[in-house]
Design a protein around this motif. Structure first.
Motif, PDB file in Angstrom:
ATOM      1  N   ILE A  37      -2.062   4.946  -7.019  1.00  0.00           N
ATOM      2  CA  ILE A  37      -2.805   4.736  -5.772  1.00  0.00           C
ATOM      3  C   ILE A  37      -2.029   3.805  -4.850  1.00  0.00           C
ATOM      4  N   ASP A  38      -1.498   2.726  -5.402  1.00  0.00           N
ATOM      5  CA  ASP A  38      -0.726   1.770  -4.603  1.00  0.00           C
ATOM      6  C   ASP A  38       0.547   2.412  -4.063  1.00  0.00           C
ATOM      7  N   ILE A  39       1.213   3.156  -4.926  1.00  0.00           N
ATOM      8  CA  ILE A  39       2.476   3.780  -4.520  1.00  0.00           C
ATOM      9  C   ILE A  39       2.231   4.832  -3.450  1.00  0.00           C
ATOM     10  N   ALA A  40       1.182   5.622  -3.607  1.00  0.00           N
ATOM     11  CA  ALA A  40       0.851   6.632  -2.591  1.00  0.00           C
ATOM     12  C   ALA A  40       0.487   5.984  -1.264  1.00  0.00           C
ATOM     13  N   ALA A  41      -0.255   4.877  -1.320  1.00  0.00           N
ATOM     14  CA  ALA A  41      -0.647   4.186  -0.087  1.00  0.00           C
ATOM     15  C   ALA A  41       0.564   3.641   0.648  1.00  0.00           C
ATOM     16  N   ALA A  42       1.491   3.033  -0.098  1.00  0.00           N
ATOM     17  CA  ALA A  42       2.699   2.488   0.520  1.00  0.00           C
ATOM     18  C   ALA A  42       3.554   3.592   1.122  1.00  0.00           C
ATOM     19  N   ARG A  43       3.720   4.677   0.375  1.00  0.00           N
ATOM     20  CA  ARG A  43       4.503   5.810   0.881  1.00  0.00           C
ATOM     21  C   ARG A  43       3.906   6.327   2.184  1.00  0.00           C
ATOM     22  N   ALA A  44       2.570   6.484   2.198  1.00  0.00           N
ATOM     23  CA  ALA A  44       1.907   7.002   3.401  1.00  0.00           C
ATOM     24  C   ALA A  44       2.043   6.040   4.570  1.00  0.00           C
ATOM     25  N   ALA A  45       2.083   4.748   4.264  1.00  0.00           N
ATOM     26  CA  ALA A  45       2.231   3.733   5.319  1.00  0.00           C
ATOM     27  C   ALA A  45       3.679   3.576   5.758  1.00  0.00           C
ATOM     28  N   GLY A  46       4.599   4.195   5.038  1.00  0.00           N
ATOM     29  CA  GLY A  46       6.005   4.156   5.414  1.00  0.00           C
ATOM     30  C   GLY A  46       6.718   2.870   5.052  1.00  0.00           C
ATOM     31  N   ILE A  47       6.244   2.200   3.977  1.00  0.00           N
ATOM     32  CA  ILE A  47       6.903   0.964   3.561  1.00  0.00           C
ATOM     33  C   ILE A  47       7.377   1.082   2.117  1.00  0.00           C
ATOM     34  N   PRO A  48       8.396   0.306   1.730  1.00  0.00           N
ATOM     35  CA  PRO A  48       8.858   0.325   0.332  1.00  0.00           C
ATOM     36  C   PRO A  48       7.779  -0.212  -0.598  1.00  0.00           C
ATOM     37  N   VAL A  49       7.871   0.192  -1.871  1.00  0.00           N
ATOM     38  CA  VAL A  49       6.872  -0.238  -2.843  1.00  0.00           C
ATOM     39  C   VAL A  49       7.539  -0.593  -4.164  1.00  0.00           C
ATOM     40  N   ILE A  50       7.066  -1.687  -4.751  1.00  0.00           N
ATOM     41  CA  ILE A  50       7.552  -2.155  -6.052  1.00  0.00           C
ATOM     42  C   ILE A  50       6.447  -1.920  -7.071  1.00  0.00           C
ATOM     43  N   GLY A  51       6.787  -1.262  -8.166  1.00  0.00           N
ATOM     44  CA  GLY A  51       5.821  -0.977  -9.216  1.00  0.00           C
ATOM     45  C   GLY A  51       5.895  -1.982 -10.348  1.00  0.00           C
ATOM     46  N   CYS A  52       4.748  -2.382 -10.862  1.00  0.00           N
ATOM     47  CA  CYS A  52       4.646  -3.352 -11.962  1.00  0.00           C
ATOM     48  C   CYS A  52       4.303  -2.616 -13.252  1.00  0.00           C
ATOM     49  N   THR A  53       5.144  -2.730 -14.249  1.00  0.00           N
ATOM     50  CA  THR A  53       4.906  -2.006 -15.502  1.00  0.00           C
ATOM     51  C   THR A  53       3.814  -2.635 -16.349  1.00  0.00           C
ATOM     52  N   PHE A  54       3.395  -3.855 -16.028  1.00  0.00           N
ATOM     53  CA  PHE A  54       2.429  -4.566 -16.858  1.00  0.00           C
ATOM     54  C   PHE A  54       0.986  -4.301 -16.447  1.00  0.00           C
ATOM     55  N   GLY A  55       0.779  -3.391 -15.494  1.00  0.00           N
ATOM     56  CA  GLY A  55      -0.557  -3.147 -14.972  1.00  0.00           C
ATOM     57  C   GLY A  55      -1.310  -2.040 -15.659  1.00  0.00           C
ATOM     58  N   TYR A  56      -2.111  -1.306 -14.873  1.00  0.00           N
ATOM     59  CA  TYR A  56      -3.089  -0.386 -15.441  1.00  0.00           C
ATOM     60  C   TYR A  56      -2.841   1.082 -15.076  1.00  0.00           C
ATOM     61  N   ALA A  57      -1.608   1.432 -14.762  1.00  0.00           N
ATOM     62  CA  ALA A  57      -1.308   2.794 -14.308  1.00  0.00           C
ATOM     63  C   ALA A  57      -1.615   3.830 -15.386  1.00  0.00           C
ATOM     64  N   GLU A  58      -2.065   4.998 -14.938  1.00  0.00           N
ATOM     65  CA  GLU A  58      -2.284   6.123 -15.856  1.00  0.00           C
ATOM     66  C   GLU A  58      -0.961   6.724 -16.300  1.00  0.00           C
ATOM     67  N   GLU A  59       0.050   6.644 -15.443  1.00  0.00           N
ATOM     68  CA  GLU A  59       1.347   7.253 -15.719  1.00  0.00           C
ATOM     69  C   GLU A  59       2.428   6.181 -15.762  1.00  0.00           C
ATOM     70  N   PRO A  60       3.531   6.435 -16.482  1.00  0.00           N
ATOM     71  CA  PRO A  60       4.633   5.466 -16.514  1.00  0.00           C
ATOM     72  C   PRO A  60       5.318   5.377 -15.161  1.00  0.00           C
ATOM     73  N   MET A  61       5.963   4.245 -14.899  1.00  0.00           N
ATOM     74  CA  MET A  61       6.592   4.014 -13.607  1.00  0.00           C
ATOM     75  C   MET A  61       7.727   4.990 -13.307  1.00  0.00           C
ATOM     76  N   ASP A  62       8.408   5.478 -14.333  1.00  0.00           N
ATOM     77  CA  ASP A  62       9.491   6.419 -14.044  1.00  0.00           C
ATOM     78  C   ASP A  62       8.953   7.746 -13.512  1.00  0.00           C
ATOM     79  N   VAL A  63       7.687   8.028 -13.779  1.00  0.00           N
ATOM     80  CA  VAL A  63       7.042   9.216 -13.208  1.00  0.00           C
ATOM     81  C   VAL A  63       6.541   8.924 -11.800  1.00  0.00           C
ATOM     82  N   LEU A  64       5.978   7.758 -11.607  1.00  0.00           N
ATOM     83  CA  LEU A  64       5.451   7.382 -10.287  1.00  0.00           C
ATOM     84  C   LEU A  64       6.560   7.116  -9.281  1.00  0.00           C
ATOM     85  N   ALA A  65       7.720   6.687  -9.773  1.00  0.00           N
ATOM     86  CA  ALA A  65       8.934   6.545  -8.963  1.00  0.00           C
ATOM     87  C   ALA A  65       8.780   5.662  -7.722  1.00  0.00           C
ATOM     88  N   PRO A  66       8.402   4.385  -7.899  1.00  0.00           N
ATOM     89  CA  PRO A  66       8.441   3.461  -6.757  1.00  0.00           C
ATOM     90  C   PRO A  66       9.883   3.141  -6.387  1.00  0.00           C
TER      91      PRO A  66
END
Length: 230
Positions: free
Chosen positions: A174-203
């Motif tokens: 959700i965070d990564i999609a929001a940042a992408r839509a807003a046109g800004i870079p995004v940093i993903g945190c592996t210690f959080g609550y994502a359903e998918e691994p960060m290499d799939v979400l690709a921040p």
């Protein structure tokens, strides 16, 4: 860092809120006589809100309920959660130190969360870190919320920042999609609550601890500054 605006998600990014959210979920489910749901089972639903956590808890016990009954359980959840919001929730290791360093260097800090504003403010206040942020934008601060880009843009504007030098830090798709839509870079945190691994979400960058955040931020700011403009 002088012109940077750093926009942080809250649950699973700044603060490990899982213990208190899971406790509230199990409190609500206990009204039906259901056994407690393990924290690890519910962690991946936290980014989707309390209702989703309740529904997942019901699914785990093989129960389905009509919407009015889920609404009732949500009311029980909120009545329990608000006074117990910071019983066990704590900032992730190194988070406060990193925030203080960014502020000292002139960065503007904002929170952009799908938690209701009053709850977000209460949590940050009880943890004693609300004063670090120039803006706190909750689920109900605008007509839209993440992953809609205007939630992120609104948080930047509230902080009196510039979207062109803003970076989002979050833990879910959700965070990564929001940042992408807003046109800004995004940093993903592996210690959080994502359903998918960060290499799939690709921040644009990934951190596994807050000690890595400053390097990631500086790298992305440098890249953005050197990017060609139309």
């Amino acid at each position: 860092m002088q012109n940077a605006t750093l926009v942080f998600d809250l649950d699973g990014t700044l603060v490990d809120t899982a213990p208190d959210l899971v406790a509230a979920t199990n409190h609500a489910l206990a009204d039906l006589g259901l056994p407690p749901i393990p924290a690890e089972t519910l962690r991946h639903t936290i980014g989707f809100g309390a209702r989703r956590m309740i529904v997942e808890g019901l699914n785990q016990t093989g129960r389905t309920l009509p919407e009015p009954e889920i609404d009732r359980l949500l009311s029980l959840f909120l009545a329990y959660y608000e006074p117990n919001i910071a019983r066990e929730s704590r900032p992730f290791d190194g988070a406060v130190t990193a925030l203080e360093r960014f502020r000292a260097e002139g960065a503007r800090l904002a929170v952009c969360t799908n938690k209701r504003l009053a709850l977000a403010e209460r949590l940050l206040g009880e943890l004693g870190i609300d004063g670090l942020f120039a803006a706190i934008a909750g689920r109900d601060s605008f007509p839209v919320y993440k992953p809609h880009p205007d939630h992120v843009r609104g948080a930047v504007a509230m902080a009196k920042g510039d979207i062109k030098s803003a970076i989002m830090i979050g833990d879910t798709g959700i965070d990564i999609a929001a940042a992408r839509a807003a046109g800004i870079p995004v940093i993903g945190c592996t210690f959080g609550y994502a359903e998918e691994p960060m290499d799939v979400l690709a921040p644009d960058a990934v951190i596994s601890h807050y000690s890595e955040l400053e390097t990631a931020v500086r790298t992305l700011l440098t890249k953005a500054a050197s990017a060609p403009t139309d």
